[in-house]
Design a protein around this motif. Structure first.
Motif, PDB file in Angstrom:
ATOM      1  N   SER A 115      27.103  20.633 -22.655  1.00 45.10           N
ATOM      2  CA  SER A 115      27.792  21.737 -23.345  1.00 45.10           C
ATOM      3  C   SER A 115      26.746  22.700 -23.907  1.00 45.10           C
ATOM      4  O   SER A 115      25.795  22.280 -24.579  1.00 45.10           O
ATOM      5  CB  SER A 115      28.667  21.176 -24.472  1.00 45.10           C
ATOM      6  OG  SER A 115      29.183  22.223 -25.270  1.00 45.10           O
ATOM      7  N   SER A 157      34.291  17.883 -27.771  1.00 43.51           N
ATOM      8  CA  SER A 157      32.863  17.629 -27.631  1.00 43.51           C
ATOM      9  C   SER A 157      32.552  17.085 -26.248  1.00 43.51           C
ATOM     10  O   SER A 157      33.436  16.596 -25.522  1.00 43.51           O
ATOM     11  CB  SER A 157      32.396  16.628 -28.690  1.00 43.51           C
ATOM     12  OG  SER A 157      32.979  15.356 -28.459  1.00 43.51           O
ATOM     13  N   ALA A 158      31.267  17.184 -25.873  1.00 41.10           N
ATOM     14  CA  ALA A 158      30.834  16.632 -24.581  1.00 41.10           C
ATOM     15  C   ALA A 158      31.091  15.129 -24.521  1.00 41.10           C
ATOM     16  O   ALA A 158      31.485  14.581 -23.480  1.00 41.10           O
ATOM     17  CB  ALA A 158      29.350  16.925 -24.366  1.00 41.10           C
ATOM     18  N   SER A 190      25.031  16.972 -25.066  1.00 44.97           N
ATOM     19  CA  SER A 190      25.185  16.302 -23.759  1.00 44.97           C
ATOM     20  C   SER A 190      25.728  14.885 -23.944  1.00 44.97           C
ATOM     21  O   SER A 190      25.614  14.293 -25.025  1.00 44.97           O
ATOM     22  CB  SER A 190      23.837  16.241 -23.029  1.00 44.97           C
ATOM     23  OG  SER A 190      22.953  15.354 -23.696  1.00 44.97           O
ATOM     24  N   VAL A 216      28.014  15.296 -18.846  1.00 45.98           N
ATOM     25  CA  VAL A 216      28.609  16.522 -19.396  1.00 45.98           C
ATOM     26  C   VAL A 216      27.537  17.218 -20.234  1.00 45.98           C
ATOM     27  O   VAL A 216      26.887  16.583 -21.074  1.00 45.98           O
ATOM     28  CB  VAL A 216      29.839  16.203 -20.270  1.00 45.98           C
ATOM     29  CG1 VAL A 216      30.443  17.502 -20.814  1.00 45.98           C
ATOM     30  CG2 VAL A 216      30.877  15.404 -19.497  1.00 45.98           C
ATOM     31  N   ILE A 276      30.290  24.857 -20.023  1.00 43.04           N
ATOM     32  CA  ILE A 276      30.361  23.408 -19.777  1.00 43.04           C
ATOM     33  C   ILE A 276      29.926  23.121 -18.342  1.00 43.04           C
ATOM     34  O   ILE A 276      30.470  23.703 -17.389  1.00 43.04           O
ATOM     35  CB  ILE A 276      31.778  22.850 -19.998  1.00 43.04           C
ATOM     36  CG1 ILE A 276      32.229  23.077 -21.437  1.00 43.04           C
ATOM     37  CG2 ILE A 276      31.830  21.353 -19.655  1.00 43.04           C
ATOM     38  CD1 ILE A 276      31.481  22.254 -22.451  1.00 43.04           C
TER      39      ILE A 276
END
Length: 695
Positions: free
Chosen positions: A675, A654-655, A487, A673, A623
């Motif tokens: 993930s 990546s997030a 995250s 975000v 996501i």
């Protein structure tokens, strides 16, 4: 009652008959000349002698009066010997002699001549000098034996009005003596006074101090002393200017501190104008950079009304009198009328405007100033009722400011409006504005201390909000067998409204994932998010069904605000149940899931929310995004948008990189975000539980 009586006297004074115009000959009522010795006897060493007279004096103008052979026997006499203890009420200088308005010519302005014959004992080559009168209305030319030695002020030529300046010391060098013994000198002073000077002083007219005659070294020394005394007299004005400049800088810094409060901008304007006016008085008194007409127009007739109008606006804003919306317009009109009536009422334009007309403007000026002061006092009185002691602190200063608007009239009536401690002039206007500055400084200090207290409380609230934020966004993500979690969260302010929760179920191996975004920013959004997080944890104990949890959250949020929210439950075999309340649909392997739209939480008590089910295969990546990613906006106004989201999700990312990409593009809202990747390497037991995961 006293104030009413005073203003009545002022009105009577200005409604009196107009003064006479300029004359060219002595009036018939002039006193008959007395029998006088034809020559004043003077013996000089290395010293100087005041030329007190008696002088021959006549109003009017004739170039021939500078001729030594001209007979002035028919002229009246005037003695420039000051009375003991006399002093100039404007400068405080000792040795003040009343002008011609007190000595038989009360309404006269224009040209006048002073003549005197002196005899001095000199040595060949000796150089004498004259120190001009240090106090004179308004300008003069000096003749010795018919030769013009110099002047104070500008005399353009015959038929043109001289240019007058505020009195300053002057020094005139005489030609070297040609012989030893007595030498006869005819000293003549051609003086001109402007009509505006009559309105500023009750004893105006010509010379108020005698010139000094002596050897050049002695005269130079007394000239230097007079210059120093002039600087000392008006130096307080420079101190006042510096003080108000510092106050203006302080107020400007407060503008940066609190841009929403207009009172600081008004204070900056008023303090700067006062500093300019005060320094302008010093400049006018110490130099000849501007004439009396120009400087009076700028300092008295333009700046003074603007400063007064500015103070009215300062208190109107300070006491937040929005119930008087008409007042700024009234202040603007009164300021303009104050400027016009003052400018035309001071006889500054006497060559264009007849004196009877200027008398009407002068009377109107008094009335306008009264009308101007009344709203100022009214505002502060209303402020007393609203704010208590804040208004009481300002009231004495405001009353002084109102009185200072009639400083000239009070001086003409004989009241003291200037004081001279240690030879430094302090005027009623300076005292009033300094008192007002002190009052506003104390109030600003109180406001600053209050703001600091609020700031400390705000910092405490922010600290508490950070604790709240830890509830909204977990500092560390839980270990969930079979899933790789990542995250990233970037709030738009100290505290944001985005939240997510990950709640594994140890019994069946499923995991409940909830993400959302509270409408708005800041602490309030954070508190609403904390309310939802508490409800999520509470409901998650009893149910793992996303749709049931969303409905419970909707009821809990009723009347508290609005929020988008998405709830998912992922079982060990990858089955994902999803319910959505207005949140951005999740992306699986870069493709947006076809989730039906629905309203956010908190809008309707019985709202229906969309739901669906899908399978998350090993290696699939899910996501979850907040709308802060899509709504990021560049400096040109371009949105980040869903097309860019799709582009960056088609590649491994990546997030953290997703969130930073949106932030660099132009963050405007909270960005979060989350993930979720289903591990490829999963081993199951016979009962379907995950035995191990290699991530």
């Amino acid at each position: 009652m006293i104030r009413s009586a005073l203003l009545s006297v002022l009105l009577v004074l200005f409604l009196s008959p107009p003064i006479h115009g300029q004359k060219n000959t002595a009036p018939a009522s002039a006193p008959a000349p007395a029998a006088l010795p034809s020559v004043m006897q003077i013996s000089l060493g290395h010293s100087l002698i005041p030329i007190t007279g008696p002088w021959r004096f006549s109003v009017g103008d004739d170039p021939g009066w500078a001729d030594p052979d001209f007979s002035d026997v028919a002229w009246e006499t005037m003695d420039l010997t000051p009375k003991s203890g006399s002093f100039d009420p404007m400068t405080g200088w000792s040795g003040y002699v009343p002008g011609w308005t007190v000595l038989g010519h009360p309404d006269y302005w224009g040209y006048a001549w002073y003549r005197i014959r002196v005899q001095v004992n000199v040595h060949r080559g000796e150089v004498l000098a004259l120190a001009g009168p240090v106090d004179v209305d308004d300008v003069y030319q000096l003749y010795v034996n018919g030769t013009l030695l110099g002047s104070f002020g500008s005399f353009p030529g015959h038929g043109q009005t001289p240019v007058a300046y505020y009195s300053q010391p002057m020094m005139f060098r005489l030609p070297p003596a040609q012989t030893d013994g007595p030498e006869d000198l005819l000293i003549a002073l051609r003086v001109w006074m402007a009509p505006s000077t009559l309105e500023a002083s009750p004893q105006a007219g010509g010379l108020h101090s005698p010139p000094l005659l002596g050897d050049i070294n002695s005269v130079a020394a007394i000239y230097d002393l007079a210059r120093l005394r002039l600087i000392r007299t008006y130096v307080f004005g420079l101190v006042v200017a510096g003080l108000f400049l510092l106050l203006a800088i302080m107020s400007a810094s407060l503008v940066l501190f609190d841009r929403e409060d207009p009172v600081y901008r008004w204070l900056v304007a008023v303090f700067l104008l006062t500093a300019v006016q005060s320094s302008g008085v010093c400049l006018a008194s110490w130099t000849q950079v501007g004439s009396i007409t120009v400087l009076s127009l700028l300092l008295n007739d333009i700046l003074q009304p603007l400063i007064l109008g500015g103070w009215v606006m300062v208190w109107w804003v300070w006491f937040r009198l929005r119930e008087l919306p008409w007042l700024p317009r009234v202040v603007g009109i009164l300021t303009l009328l104050y400027i016009v009536t003052n400018a035309f009422g001071e006889d500054l334009f006497f060559t264009f405007i007849p004196h009877p007309v200027t008398s009407l403007f002068r009377t109107a000026s008094v009335g306008i100033r009264i009308l101007f002061v009344l709203p100022l006092i009214f505002i502060v009185m209303v402020g007393v009722g609203k704010e208590g002691w804040e208004g009481l602190l300002a009231l004495p200063a405001v009353l002084l400011v109102g009185l200072a608007q009639f400083q000239t009239e009070l001086a003409v009536m004989g009241f003291h409006v200037y004081w001279f401690p240690f030879g430094v002039r302090i005027g009623l206007d300076q005292i009033s504005y300094l008192t007002l500055a002190i009052a506003i400084f104390v109030l600003l200090l109180r406001r600053l201390l209050h703001s600091m207290k609020v700031q400390r409380e705000l910092e405490s609230d922010v600290q508490s909000a950070h604790e709240v934020q830890k509830v909204l966004i977990p500092a560390t993500l839980p270990q969930v067998p079979g899933l790789i979690l990542e995250s990233e969260y970037i709030p738009a302010r100290e505290v944001g409204g985005d939240f997510f929760q990950i709640l594994p179920d140890l019994k069946d191996g499923s995991v409940l994932i909830v993400a959302g975004d509270v409408t708005g920013h800041g602490l309030r959004s954070g508190m609403v998010g904390a309310l939802l997080v508490g409800a999520i944890r509470s409901e998650g104990i009893y149910s793992r069904d996303p749709l049931t949890i969303l409905k419970a959250l909707n009821l809990r949020l009723a009347g508290q605000g609005q929020a988008t929210c998405i709830v998912m439950n992922i079982t060990p075999d990858g089955t994902c149940s999803l319910a959505n309340a207005g949140h951005i649909p999740p992306y699986v392997n870069g493709r947006e899931l076809p989730v039906e739209g629905s309203v956010p939480l908190g809008m309707f008590p019985n709202a229906e929310f969309s739901s669906m089910q899908f399978l998350l295969k090993p290696g699939d990546r899910l996501i979850l995004l907040s709308d802060g990613v899509a709504e990021a906006r560049s400096e040109s106004g371009e949105l980040f948008g869903f097309d860019r989201i799709h582009q960056i999700l088609t590649k491994p990312i990546s997030a953290k990189d997703i969130a930073n990409t949106a932030k660099v593009f132009g963050q405007e809202d909270d960005i979060s975000v989350l993930s979720i990747v289903r591990d490829k390497y999963i081993m199951f037991t016979k009962s379907g539980r995950i035995l191990s995961s290699m991530h």
